[in-house]
Design a protein around this motif. Sequence first.
Motif, mmCIF file in Angstrom:
data_model
loop_
_atom_site.group_PDB
_atom_site.id
_atom_site.type_symbol
_atom_site.label_atom_id
_atom_site.label_comp_id
_atom_site.label_asym_id
_atom_site.label_seq_id
_atom_site.Cartn_x
_atom_site.Cartn_y
_atom_site.Cartn_z
ATOM 1 N N VAL A 35 0.840 -1.207 0.000
ATOM 2 C CA VAL A 35 0.000 0.000 0.000
ATOM 3 C C VAL A 35 0.873 1.254 0.000
ATOM 4 C CG1 VAL A 35 -1.736 1.303 1.285
ATOM 5 C CG2 VAL A 35 -1.933 -1.178 1.102
ATOM 6 N N LEU A 36 1.945 1.242 0.767
ATOM 7 C CA LEU A 36 2.858 2.393 0.783
ATOM 8 C C LEU A 36 3.527 2.587 -0.578
ATOM 9 C CD1 LEU A 36 4.618 2.282 4.274
ATOM 10 C CD2 LEU A 36 3.224 4.136 3.343
ATOM 11 N N LEU A 37 3.867 1.490 -1.245
ATOM 12 C CA LEU A 37 4.439 1.604 -2.590
ATOM 13 C C LEU A 37 3.451 2.252 -3.549
ATOM 14 C CD1 LEU A 37 6.303 -1.804 -3.033
ATOM 15 C CD2 LEU A 37 7.339 0.455 -2.937
ATOM 16 N N PHE A 38 2.188 1.854 -3.452
ATOM 17 C CA PHE A 38 1.138 2.494 -4.253
ATOM 18 C C PHE A 38 1.126 3.999 -4.001
ATOM 19 C CE2 PHE A 38 -1.121 -1.560 -5.056
ATOM 20 C CZ PHE A 38 -1.662 -1.315 -6.293
ATOM 21 N N LEU A 39 1.060 4.377 -2.731
ATOM 22 C CA LEU A 39 0.916 5.787 -2.367
ATOM 23 C C LEU A 39 2.135 6.606 -2.779
ATOM 24 C CD1 LEU A 39 -0.642 5.265 1.170
ATOM 25 C CD2 LEU A 39 -1.779 6.395 -0.754
ATOM 26 N N LEU A 40 3.319 6.144 -2.426
ATOM 27 C CA LEU A 40 4.536 6.925 -2.693
ATOM 28 C C LEU A 40 4.880 6.944 -4.177
ATOM 29 C CD1 LEU A 40 6.685 5.704 0.340
ATOM 30 C CD2 LEU A 40 5.575 7.937 0.067
ATOM 31 N N GLY A 41 4.690 5.805 -4.865
ATOM 32 C CA GLY A 41 4.994 5.755 -6.294
ATOM 33 C C GLY A 41 4.084 6.650 -7.106
ATOM 34 N N THR A 42 2.781 6.642 -6.787
ATOM 35 C CA THR A 42 1.837 7.486 -7.526
ATOM 36 C C THR A 42 2.028 8.951 -7.159
ATOM 37 O OG1 THR A 42 0.287 5.632 -7.341
ATOM 38 C CG2 THR A 42 -0.578 7.679 -8.223
ATOM 39 N N TYR A 43 2.356 9.227 -5.907
ATOM 40 C CA TYR A 43 2.653 10.611 -5.478
ATOM 41 C C TYR A 43 3.850 11.147 -6.267
ATOM 42 C CZ TYR A 43 4.113 14.476 -2.478
ATOM 43 O OH TYR A 43 4.486 15.713 -2.000
ATOM 44 N N PHE A 73 -5.830 6.504 -6.547
ATOM 45 C CA PHE A 73 -5.403 5.305 -7.277
ATOM 46 C C PHE A 73 -5.175 4.139 -6.322
ATOM 47 C CE2 PHE A 73 -1.755 2.863 -9.225
ATOM 48 C CZ PHE A 73 -2.574 2.091 -10.035
ATOM 49 N N THR A 74 -4.512 4.395 -5.224
ATOM 50 C CA THR A 74 -4.189 3.324 -4.282
ATOM 51 C C THR A 74 -5.425 2.608 -3.776
ATOM 52 O OG1 THR A 74 -2.207 4.503 -3.559
ATOM 53 C CG2 THR A 74 -3.066 2.797 -2.080
ATOM 54 N N PHE A 75 -6.441 3.385 -3.405
ATOM 55 C CA PHE A 75 -7.618 2.804 -2.764
ATOM 56 C C PHE A 75 -8.755 2.529 -3.747
ATOM 57 C CE2 PHE A 75 -5.258 4.598 0.760
ATOM 58 C CZ PHE A 75 -5.322 3.561 1.680
ATOM 59 N N SER A 76 -8.452 2.568 -5.045
ATOM 60 C CA SER A 76 -9.419 2.082 -6.028
ATOM 61 C C SER A 76 -9.752 0.642 -5.659
ATOM 62 C CB SER A 76 -8.802 2.160 -7.425
ATOM 63 O OG SER A 76 -9.669 1.627 -8.394
ATOM 64 N N THR A 77 -11.023 0.282 -5.670
ATOM 65 C CA THR A 77 -11.447 -0.988 -5.063
ATOM 66 C C THR A 77 -10.727 -2.206 -5.629
ATOM 67 O OG1 THR A 77 -13.304 -1.101 -6.628
ATOM 68 C CG2 THR A 77 -13.754 -0.187 -4.427
ATOM 69 N N TYR A 78 -10.391 -2.201 -6.911
ATOM 70 C CA TYR A 78 -9.757 -3.379 -7.489
ATOM 71 C C TYR A 78 -8.435 -3.676 -6.786
ATOM 72 C CZ TYR A 78 -7.941 -6.674 -10.945
ATOM 73 O OH TYR A 78 -7.444 -7.790 -11.572
ATOM 74 N N ASN A 79 -7.651 -2.631 -6.508
ATOM 75 C CA ASN A 79 -6.376 -2.823 -5.842
ATOM 76 C C ASN A 79 -6.563 -3.400 -4.447
ATOM 77 O OD1 ASN A 79 -5.156 -1.681 -8.109
ATOM 78 N ND2 ASN A 79 -5.259 0.383 -7.258
ATOM 79 N N ILE A 80 -7.564 -2.911 -3.735
ATOM 80 C CA ILE A 80 -7.825 -3.399 -2.378
ATOM 81 C C ILE A 80 -8.331 -4.837 -2.413
ATOM 82 C CG2 ILE A 80 -9.243 -3.045 -0.324
ATOM 83 C CD1 ILE A 80 -6.979 -0.993 -0.749
ATOM 84 N N ILE A 81 -9.213 -5.139 -3.341
ATOM 85 C CA ILE A 81 -9.754 -6.498 -3.455
ATOM 86 C C ILE A 81 -8.651 -7.494 -3.804
ATOM 87 C CG2 ILE A 81 -11.259 -7.956 -4.871
ATOM 88 C CD1 ILE A 81 -13.208 -5.527 -4.945
ATOM 89 N N LEU A 82 -7.682 -7.068 -4.618
ATOM 90 C CA LEU A 82 -6.553 -7.944 -4.936
ATOM 91 C C LEU A 82 -5.806 -8.342 -3.666
ATOM 92 C CD1 LEU A 82 -4.968 -6.332 -8.136
ATOM 93 C CD2 LEU A 82 -6.231 -8.477 -7.995
ATOM 94 N N LEU A 83 -5.620 -7.395 -2.769
ATOM 95 C CA LEU A 83 -4.923 -7.686 -1.519
ATOM 96 C C LEU A 83 -5.708 -8.679 -0.675
ATOM 97 C CD1 LEU A 83 -3.745 -4.080 -0.548
ATOM 98 C CD2 LEU A 83 -2.371 -5.893 -1.587
ATOM 99 N N VAL A 84 -7.023 -8.479 -0.618
ATOM 100 C CA VAL A 84 -7.871 -9.370 0.179
ATOM 101 C C VAL A 84 -7.870 -10.777 -0.406
ATOM 102 C CG1 VAL A 84 -10.211 -9.780 1.028
ATOM 103 C CG2 VAL A 84 -9.337 -7.449 0.890
ATOM 104 N N ALA A 85 -7.911 -10.859 -1.741
ATOM 105 C CA ALA A 85 -7.986 -12.163 -2.411
ATOM 106 C C ALA A 85 -6.658 -12.908 -2.392
ATOM 107 C CB ALA A 85 -8.450 -11.975 -3.851
ATOM 108 N N GLY A 86 -5.583 -12.201 -2.059
ATOM 109 C CA GLY A 86 -4.284 -12.850 -2.004
ATOM 110 C C GLY A 86 -3.483 -12.742 -3.279
ATOM 111 N N HIS A 87 -3.915 -11.904 -4.222
ATOM 112 C CA HIS A 87 -3.168 -11.717 -5.466
ATOM 113 C C HIS A 87 -2.106 -10.636 -5.243
ATOM 114 C CE1 HIS A 87 -6.935 -13.275 -7.813
ATOM 115 N NE2 HIS A 87 -6.397 -14.173 -7.006
ATOM 116 N N SER A 88 -1.209 -10.921 -4.316
ATOM 117 C CA SER A 88 -0.239 -9.911 -3.883
ATOM 118 C C SER A 88 0.736 -9.534 -4.984
ATOM 119 C CB SER A 88 0.522 -10.409 -2.643
ATOM 120 O OG SER A 88 1.055 -11.701 -2.870
#
Length: 825
Positions: A102-110, A130-145
């Motif tokens: 999540v930090l990589l998402f935030l800092l990279g997009t920033y 961009f970071t908290f767009s639902t698809y990205n969050i759902i990927l984390l929950v589903a284990g598609h790290s």
Amino acid sequence: MNNWFKRNGIHFAIAAIFLVICFIYLTPAFQGKTLGQNDVTRAQSTQKEINDYKAKDTTILWTNQIYGGMPTYQVWAPYKANLTSHIVNAINLTFPAPVGTVLLFLLGTYFLFIVLKVNPWLAAAGAVAFTFSTYNIILLVAGHSNQAFAIAFFGPILAGIILTLRGRHLLGFSVTALFLAMEIRANHVQMTYYLMLALLIMLGIELYHAIKNKTLNTFIKSVGYIAAAVLLAVAVNASILWSTADYGNETIRGKSNLTRQTSEPNNGLAKDYAYEWSQGVGECITFLIPNAYGGGAQGSVDPDSHVIKALGASGADPNQVTEISARYLPLYWGNKPFTEGPFYFGAVICLLFVWGLMIVKNRIKWWLLGAVVLTMLLSFGRNWPYLSDLFFNYFPLYNKFRAVESILAVAGFCFPILAVLAVNEAIISEDKESLFKKLKIAFYITGGITLIVAVVPSLLLSFSVSEQTAGVISQISQALKADGQAITSGLRADRESVAQADAVRSLIFIAIAFGLGWAFLKKKINPTMLSLGILALVLVDFWMIDKRYLNTDSFTPKQSNQAPEPREVDQFIMKDKDPDFRVFDVTQSPKGDGFTPFFYKSFGGYSAARLKRWEELVDNQLSKAVNQDVLDMMNVKYVISADPKTQNLGMQVNQTACGHAWFVKSIKYADNADQEMQAISSFSPKDEAIVDKQYKNVIDEKQFAGTDPNGKIELTSYSPDHMIYQSGSTSAQVAVFSEVYYNKGWKMLIDGVEKPYFRADYLLRAAQIPVGNHKIEFIFHPASYYTGENISLAGSILLVLALGGAAYTENKKKTPAAKPAAKKA
């Protein structure tokens, strides 16, 4: 140094805010808990043998734990010579999962938005969006790290390319090479491919303007640096890419071996399989209204919902009613098999995106629009196949990927970029009146759609009940003696209700965002207040929606996220100390068995990178009825099954299993794979070997005179990538080994001298063994990995030098030249 900290203080403050956001949102991760990811838990079973050897400080590149045997490249491999491996390890050691991602998402997009010259608070808003767009969050929950990790680098890769195109060649080259190397290291080729498709549109637009503005030489020079960055990133990841390329051709994504009696494509995935998760054309309304199509696959658990009331009217137990609703009557009504949640880009972001299409003057707008249109059309797959089929049939590698809806990750990246650029345009533009008129148009479009769904949802949405769901309702109504029509009507009413609720919600956020825009354009607030307002609004918007998918309940204590408890049959089988037998669990799907490999070597497994020949063997010999001969040749020693009446598990010892290796009496040649498959449909694996005629030159038939009654061959030492056998015979023999044939790294030694081996029985290894007593070794030493590691090391050194050179050059540019000393009078 103090001046440097002062100049960059705002960036450090925003990075600290990002960390606070992660701490609050992902608090359980900091408490030692992990996401209870179903895919991750099942994937752990594939690593059982790998982890056992890691515990002994030994690295293996082949595992027999799943599918009879396969390379570990797509399961786990160290890649120690790769610089990015050490960066990934440092991130994982510093932050608990999924905080680092999540930090990589935030800092990279920033970083991208700073390169785009957006003010820091507005850049932070874009990063959050961009970071908290639902698809990205759902990927984390589903284990598609790995997939989420790859998407996290979209921003900094684009930033590096933009820097290069602006003429900051060394810095742009270094940044692009570093983050593209990280992207490739994530080892999710599909996401990298989709990003590259989008970037090709960008380079095409830049080429057009270079020709138009007569700056072609400058453009070509920049593209040269970008190409060099790509080559360097590839070199850094040489071992990963080479191994993946070698293995990929042999997997289910490779060319079919069969030509008859198969539905498999000649090359790549079957189209139905690739298109199975296709985005519905109308389903794109979820970009704006998350639950317009019902949200996720779970049904309603609200006791006041229409469907639960309809079920409850039957007099059934309330807990049973709730479970039936949640499990069997999903609120999602699109045509995907199921979904964890929608692609929601944010109501505020959608408003600003539409505004951006009208006001942004930067030509990047046309790239963003082109990328969104392309990815949306391709995401439709079977629902709008015209463009998808063109790509599937003719574009290199495109037919290797499934779940085409995932290309919308690129659209989810483009939306916040254009949205933020729209706000930035409003800040720097002098023509506020014209901007306000266009903001009103954007408000009418996005607000109008949400208003229609809120008031008259049936005008845009059907809330249809599929044939499958209708069948389930029929079964439930019969079992509970309930009114099936009432259940159907209740389900449609619940779907309509959640859509209306989210439409009202989105309308409120759009109205507030419009109010912020109005206040700024009418000079009621300043740019900083506008940026902070957008940041707060976007954060609240996504926070509320994402909590539906990733919340405290998503986390579990670490100890509960390990291997499942063995069953009674498992405990019995685990007493067998034979190092290399297999188990076939009939109660599990062989292609998706994430349970059995936790305890012993399984005929099945859980991996999307399984071998094509194994897949073809299962489809043709085990899908309709179990071919005992195939189980025998694969050394399946135990078969687990369930009683059809009681469902109690039972276990049978397979007395006819062939063992680890054996001498055959005869060889039967096949002209091709089709004949091989036909031949093993009914044969005696202990007595004969079915061999493709291409291997005739490897076998000296004059030396082979049939089985020596006293001859024997046995496994004396087992390691997945180094197996030793001892043979003894009074004549030359042909031995078949119950190990999967794979010619990209295995070599066979007889008494220390390398000798040829060949494939037999469609999937197994075989070799001609000379007369006498011999030590036979199979050693897995793939050049793709070991030579690739040397190339990775060289590339990593060059990347470090490039980064150091770029840092020195940039620092030198910013250091003011020393003033000459005054002359003495």
